[in-house]
Design an enzyme around this catalytic site. Sequence first.
Site, mmCIF file in Angstrom:
data_model
loop_
_atom_site.group_PDB
_atom_site.id
_atom_site.type_symbol
_atom_site.label_atom_id
_atom_site.label_comp_id
_atom_site.label_asym_id
_atom_site.label_seq_id
_atom_site.Cartn_x
_atom_site.Cartn_y
_atom_site.Cartn_z
ATOM 1 N N LYS A 235 0.808 -1.221 0.000
ATOM 2 C CA LYS A 235 0.000 0.000 0.000
ATOM 3 C C LYS A 235 0.840 1.269 0.000
ATOM 4 O O LYS A 235 2.023 1.268 0.289
ATOM 5 C CB LYS A 235 -0.991 -0.028 1.172
ATOM 6 N N ARG A 270 -3.710 -9.888 4.918
ATOM 7 C CA ARG A 270 -4.139 -10.038 3.520
ATOM 8 C C ARG A 270 -3.035 -9.475 2.635
ATOM 9 O O ARG A 270 -2.718 -8.279 2.722
ATOM 10 C CB ARG A 270 -5.455 -9.278 3.312
#
Length: 288
Positions: A235, A270
């Site tokens: 991210k 995840r």
Amino acid sequence: MTQRVLLALPIIKPVKSPWPQEWGQRTNLMGVINITPDSFSDGGNYLEPASALAQATLLIQQGADVLDLGAQSTRPKAEEVGWQEELNRMMPALHVIRAAHPQALISVDTFLVEVAEAALQAGADWINDVSGGRRDPELLRVVAEAGCPYVLMHSRGNSQSMDQLATYSDVIEEVRLGLLRRTDQALAAGIRSDQLIWDPGLGFAKTTEQNLMLLKHLERICSEGFPVLVGPSRKRFIGDVLHQPDPEARLWGTAAVACRCVQAKAAMVRVHDVGPIHQTLQMASRLW
């Protein structure tokens, strides 16, 4: 002599548990498969069912406990394609993966009731909703009827607006209270508390510093009694810290966050890079 009569009893197939092995005893691993042309780091890689199946097989071999299939990008500024296009992308991949891996746990990443309902009917085991039921409250009813695990994530707005909504006086407390509010809505819709998994929503209406603050104080989210899933993979906040603009080059930053998740006793992480993170979790679990 009396002849014995053998009754033809029905074969009872064992019911597959919707929970990974050692759920609650270690930090489990969810592997990402984006069936989209525009996801931020792997868009276009798995649009074809054959490529999605090959990736699913690889992630299972590398140690994924759950596969997470998504056919609508939720990155900042992504355009929503609607439930019909989402299903057009999702269902061929879901069918071939389910057929090839009948025992695999499959999660579907969606916030639309039509997609959730069709996916569950086609054999999906989990629903992963980045909106926590905000976008389509009917989805909560479908999850309640299915009795399946439900990942309830904290977020604000949508892909177009979330970057403008990252304003908090106390990000940890406001995320915690936001998750509690959405939990109340889920319970009111008939979802059982033991179906729920919380996700603090890293990157969704949070700045880099807010994401880091949530991770530093992750125990406060994990202490509410619900399993917690954390999705840090590749991210933007990791790129900001590492000065790394290429999402695919953010593996080691993702691994560092995975270690923190083990330390805080998060239930699951995840990620895209299942093989290296599986090893990271194995090592970290021996340290915390």
